[in-house]
Design a protein around this motif. Structure first.
Motif, PDB file in Angstrom:
ATOM      1  N   ARG A 195       0.834  -1.211   0.000  1.00 37.75           N
ATOM      2  CA  ARG A 195       0.000   0.000   0.000  1.00 37.75           C
ATOM      3  C   ARG A 195       0.866   1.258   0.000  1.00 37.75           C
ATOM      4  N   ASP A 196       1.964   1.202   0.774  1.00 40.12           N
ATOM      5  CA  ASP A 196       2.866   2.361   0.793  1.00 40.12           C
ATOM      6  C   ASP A 196       3.489   2.594  -0.580  1.00 40.12           C
ATOM      7  N   LEU A 197       3.882   1.500  -1.219  1.00 41.40           N
ATOM      8  CA  LEU A 197       4.490   1.628  -2.545  1.00 41.40           C
ATOM      9  C   LEU A 197       3.501   2.239  -3.532  1.00 41.40           C
ATOM     10  N   VAL A 198       2.252   1.809  -3.445  1.00 42.52           N
ATOM     11  CA  VAL A 198       1.229   2.352  -4.333  1.00 42.52           C
ATOM     12  C   VAL A 198       1.043   3.843  -4.068  1.00 42.52           C
ATOM     13  N   GLU A 199       0.994   4.193  -2.804  1.00 35.49           N
ATOM     14  CA  GLU A 199       0.819   5.601  -2.428  1.00 35.49           C
ATOM     15  C   GLU A 199       1.950   6.465  -3.012  1.00 35.49           C
ATOM     16  N   VAL A 200       3.171   5.999  -2.829  1.00 31.98           N
ATOM     17  CA  VAL A 200       4.330   6.727  -3.362  1.00 31.98           C
ATOM     18  C   VAL A 200       4.214   6.878  -4.876  1.00 31.98           C
ATOM     19  N   THR A 201       3.805   5.786  -5.525  1.00 29.39           N
ATOM     20  CA  THR A 201       3.745   5.804  -6.980  1.00 29.39           C
ATOM     21  C   THR A 201       2.635   6.717  -7.494  1.00 29.39           C
ATOM     22  N   VAL A 202       1.497   6.677  -6.843  1.00 32.22           N
ATOM     23  CA  VAL A 202       0.402   7.555  -7.258  1.00 32.22           C
ATOM     24  C   VAL A 202       0.861   9.012  -7.162  1.00 32.22           C
ATOM     25  N   ASN A 203       1.519   9.342  -6.059  1.00 35.28           N
ATOM     26  CA  ASN A 203       2.010  10.714  -5.916  1.00 35.28           C
ATOM     27  C   ASN A 203       3.013  11.068  -6.996  1.00 35.28           C
ATOM     28  N   MET A 204       3.894  10.110  -7.273  1.00 36.26           N
ATOM     29  CA  MET A 204       4.911  10.320  -8.293  1.00 36.26           C
ATOM     30  C   MET A 204       4.262  10.581  -9.649  1.00 36.26           C
ATOM     31  N   MET A 205       3.277   9.746 -10.002  1.00 41.97           N
ATOM     32  CA  MET A 205       2.632   9.890 -11.301  1.00 41.97           C
ATOM     33  C   MET A 205       1.805  11.168 -11.368  1.00 41.97           C
ATOM     34  N   ARG A 206       1.211  11.522 -10.235  1.00 41.84           N
ATOM     35  CA  ARG A 206       0.409  12.738 -10.239  1.00 41.84           C
ATOM     36  C   ARG A 206       1.290  13.963 -10.456  1.00 41.84           C
ATOM     37  N   GLU A 207       2.446  13.954  -9.767  1.00 38.72           N
ATOM     38  CA  GLU A 207       3.358  15.084  -9.954  1.00 38.72           C
ATOM     39  C   GLU A 207       3.810  15.198 -11.396  1.00 38.72           C
ATOM     40  N   LYS A 208       4.101  14.040 -11.986  1.00 39.13           N
ATOM     41  CA  LYS A 208       4.521  14.047 -13.387  1.00 39.13           C
ATOM     42  C   LYS A 208       3.428  14.641 -14.264  1.00 39.13           C
ATOM     43  N   GLU A 209       2.230  14.166 -14.022  1.00 38.95           N
ATOM     44  CA  GLU A 209       1.087  14.614 -14.805  1.00 38.95           C
ATOM     45  C   GLU A 209       0.867  16.122 -14.620  1.00 38.95           C
ATOM     46  N   GLU A 210       1.036  16.560 -13.382  1.00 38.96           N
ATOM     47  CA  GLU A 210       0.849  17.988 -13.104  1.00 38.96           C
ATOM     48  C   GLU A 210       1.884  18.835 -13.814  1.00 38.96           C
ATOM     49  N   GLU A 211       3.104  18.280 -13.921  1.00 41.56           N
ATOM     50  CA  GLU A 211       4.133  18.998 -14.662  1.00 41.56           C
ATOM     51  C   GLU A 211       3.733  19.138 -16.122  1.00 41.56           C
ATOM     52  N   GLU A 212       3.102  18.077 -16.627  1.00 45.51           N
ATOM     53  CA  GLU A 212       2.734  18.101 -18.027  1.00 45.51           C
ATOM     54  C   GLU A 212       1.664  19.149 -18.338  1.00 45.51           C
ATOM     55  N   VAL A 213       0.787  19.383 -17.370  1.00 46.05           N
ATOM     56  CA  VAL A 213      -0.256  20.377 -17.620  1.00 46.05           C
ATOM     57  C   VAL A 213       0.140  21.743 -17.056  1.00 46.05           C
ATOM     58  N   ALA A 214       1.401  21.881 -16.694  1.00 46.52           N
ATOM     59  CA  ALA A 214       1.845  23.124 -16.043  1.00 46.52           C
ATOM     60  C   ALA A 214       1.539  24.354 -16.899  1.00 46.52           C
ATOM     61  N   LEU A 215       1.784  24.217 -18.196  1.00 47.94           N
ATOM     62  CA  LEU A 215       1.615  25.388 -19.051  1.00 47.94           C
ATOM     63  C   LEU A 215       0.151  25.815 -19.153  1.00 47.94           C
ATOM     64  N   PRO A 216      -0.744  24.913 -19.562  1.00 42.34           N
ATOM     65  CA  PRO A 216      -2.158  25.313 -19.579  1.00 42.34           C
ATOM     66  C   PRO A 216      -2.653  25.764 -18.202  1.00 42.34           C
ATOM     67  N   ALA A 217      -2.140  25.136 -17.152  1.00 48.18           N
ATOM     68  CA  ALA A 217      -2.574  25.529 -15.810  1.00 48.18           C
ATOM     69  C   ALA A 217      -2.159  26.965 -15.519  1.00 48.18           C
ATOM     70  N   MET A 218      -0.952  27.300 -15.957  1.00 49.41           N
ATOM     71  CA  MET A 218      -0.469  28.657 -15.704  1.00 49.41           C
ATOM     72  C   MET A 218      -1.295  29.670 -16.486  1.00 49.41           C
ATOM     73  N   LYS A 219      -1.631  29.288 -17.718  1.00 52.53           N
ATOM     74  CA  LYS A 219      -2.440  30.188 -18.537  1.00 52.53           C
ATOM     75  C   LYS A 219      -3.801  30.429 -17.891  1.00 52.53           C
ATOM     76  N   ALA A 220      -4.401  29.342 -17.424  1.00 52.37           N
ATOM     77  CA  ALA A 220      -5.718  29.465 -16.798  1.00 52.37           C
ATOM     78  C   ALA A 220      -5.622  30.310 -15.532  1.00 52.37           C
ATOM     79  N   ALA A 221      -4.551  30.117 -14.786  1.00 46.79           N
ATOM     80  CA  ALA A 221      -4.362  30.889 -13.562  1.00 46.79           C
ATOM     81  C   ALA A 221      -4.239  32.369 -13.889  1.00 46.79           C
ATOM     82  N   GLU A 222      -3.530  32.644 -14.972  1.00 44.92           N
ATOM     83  CA  GLU A 222      -3.357  34.031 -15.378  1.00 44.92           C
ATOM     84  C   GLU A 222      -4.704  34.677 -15.684  1.00 44.92           C
ATOM     85  N   GLU A 223      -5.548  33.928 -16.402  1.00 42.06           N
ATOM     86  CA  GLU A 223      -6.867  34.473 -16.708  1.00 42.06           C
ATOM     87  C   GLU A 223      -7.641  34.768 -15.431  1.00 42.06           C
TER      88      GLU A 223
END
Ligand SMILES: Nc1ncnc2c1ncn2[C@@H]1O[C@H](COP(=O)(O)OP(=O)(O)OP(=O)(O)O)[C@@H](O)[C@H]1O
Ligand SMILES: [Mg+2]
Length: 457
Positions: free
Chosen positions: A101-129
């Motif tokens: 369960r701990d390994l899964v938790e770590v991995t989910v966080n890892m993948m989420r961070e990666k995914e968040e990095e990928e949407v960083a640009l559109p997220a920044m644009k939306a934040a700007e608006e």
């Protein structure tokens, strides 16, 4: 990353770890075998079990370091646990499945961070608006409006007229150039207060704990709070909010679960401490054997229920590690031994290894101190003979007090550089050369006094 050839893996490991060629080879093979397994036709693929490894060697010679680096360079989920952790509470000990369960938790966080990095640009644009909306609220007017049900009002939000448009673009430019960075805006911030609940049960604390927390978290009303924050900070907060909204959590979880199943590595430390040597079956031995029994299905392959879903452990790679001073791998239960077919002994580190560890790795200890002091404009230089002297002192202290391997280098260096680290901001001489003489002068007296070196070095 995972399709690195064994030779390439070893080359990568060489950049950080000195010696231990044998261990490096075996972990490289294990990693490659996983990739090979995935190329095998489906019907046979599931039959091929990972060849788990036991790393045998004294403390501080690189067992953990090799495994951690391996996982990092292959970019795969990694968790380190101490086998003894499960013997601590009562006979049955902590729920062994919690490691999955701990390994899964770590991995989910890892993948989420990666995914968040990928949407960083559109997220920044939306934040700007959204910031622009705060700085220049869109015009809202209400108009009476009649529909079938009767009179009501209609809200019209205008962002479009050219006057507003050009103001908005002006503001955008100013925002980009940082003109608003010190201005404050009102921001609605979600704060979800989860109450702290502690439940004790025989299922293992963390399992009930988190499910319960999630459940309650969903029930609690969302607390939004108005706060004044600087524009630059607001930008960060809103970018994060937008990124969270853009990430498809279902996809993240699915990816994470399959990553854990296909490429997860669990580093099982202190496995020697759950082996039962000599006379069997008494006191703590019962709990050690119990942990071995509990471990077996996980290593053999079972399905573990986690809050994200079921996880099959069949192809997770286990790297166990231990000094095996008091016990031998043959003191483990036969079934468990069978699941760890590869045994590698790591070498004790020599004085020469110490010299190399001080200077050669990409993250070499000396380099770390040099970089730290560079921030104060101080150049730190170690002469070749000072390196030899430090290595020799570390070796001697290891022999005389307790052998803690390369970890000794850290304590010796810290002691040696204490004055310099303290004075660095004020020293007039910006280039400091450390020679063998200086090392001896600083450390000789401490080294000679056995009691003192026990405490300090
Ligand atoms: N062969 C090596 N090359 C480079 N650095 C090393 C080496 N061995 C140990 N080190 C350094 O010593 C530290 C401790 O090593 P590590 O954590 O791998 O020890 P270990 O073998 O796992 O010991 P333990 O049995 O106590 O867990 C590492 O952080 C690393 O900086
Ligand atoms: Mg370790």
């Amino acid at each position: 990353m995972e399709d690195l050839k064994p030779r390439e893996i070893v080359q990568e490991l060489d950049k950080y770890i000195i010696g231990q060629d044998h261990a490096k080879r075996f972990v490289a093979i294990a990693l490659r075998n996983r990739w090979r397994r995935r190329q095998v036709p489906q019907d046979l693929r599931d039959e091929i079990a990972p060849k788990n490894i036991i790393l045998i060697g004294p403390t501080g010679v690189g067992k953990t370091e090799i495994s951690r680096r391996l996982a990092k360079l292959a970019d795969v989920p990694f968790l380190k646990v101490e086998a003894t952790k499960f013997t601590e509470v009562g006979y049955v000990g902590r729920d062994v499945e919690s490691m999955i369960r701990d390994l899964v938790e770590v991995t989910v966080n890892m993948m989420r961070e990666k995914e968040e990095e990928e949407v960083a640009l559109p997220a920044m644009k939306a934040a700007e608006e959204r910031i622009l909306d705060i700085l220049l609220p869109p015009r809202r007017e209400t108009q009476p409006f009649a529909d079938a049900e009767g009179e009501t009002t209609l809200e019209i939000v205008t962002r479009g007229d050219s006057n507003q448009d050009s103001t908005r673009e002006k503001l955008r430019k100013m925002l980009h150039s940082g003109k608003f960075d010190d201005r404050y805006v009102d921001l609605e911030i979600n704060e979800r207060n989860t109450p702290v609940v502690e439940i004790f049960s025989n299922m293992g604390m963390e399992e009930v704990g988190f499910n319960f927390k999630d459940m309650l978290g969903g029930l609690m009303p969302k607390n939004t709070k108005k706060r004044k924050v600087k524009v630059s900070e607001a930008m960060e907060i809103l970018t994060q909010q937008e990124a969270q909204g853009l990430v498809d959590m279902e996809k993240v979880v699915k990816k994470a679960l399959s990553r854990v199943e296909e490429s997860g590595i669990i580093f099982l430390d202190e496995i020697d401490k759950i082996a039962v040597g000599g006379g069997k079956g008494q006191g703590p031995d019962v709990s050690r054997e119990g942990v071995q029994r509990d471990l077996l299905p996980i290593v053999e392959g079972t399905t573990v229920n986690t809050k994200y879903g079921m996880v099959k452990t069949d192809h997770i790679l286990f790297i166990a590690s231990g000094a095996f001073h008091m016990t031998k791998p043959s003191d483990l239960t036969p079934e468990l031994q069978g699941r760890f077919p590869i045994r590698v002994e790591l070498d004790s580190l020599t004085e020469h290894d110490f010299m190399r560890i001080l200077t050669e790795p990409k993250n070499a200890i000396m380099l770390q101190y040099q970089e730290l002091l560079k921030t104060e404009g101080v150049e730190l230089v170690f002469t070749q003979d000072s390196v030899a002297e430090i290595a020799s002192i570390a070796k001697e202290v290891n022999d005389r007090t307790e052998n803690i391997g390369a970890r000794r280098l850290h304590t010796v260096m810290e002691c040696l550089l204490e004055d310099i680290l303290y004075d660095a901001p004020e020293v007039p001489e910006k280039k400091i050369t450390i020679g063998a003489e200086m090392v001896r002068a600083k450390l000789e007296s401490i080294k000679e006094d056995e009691d003192l070196s026990r405490y300090i070095l």
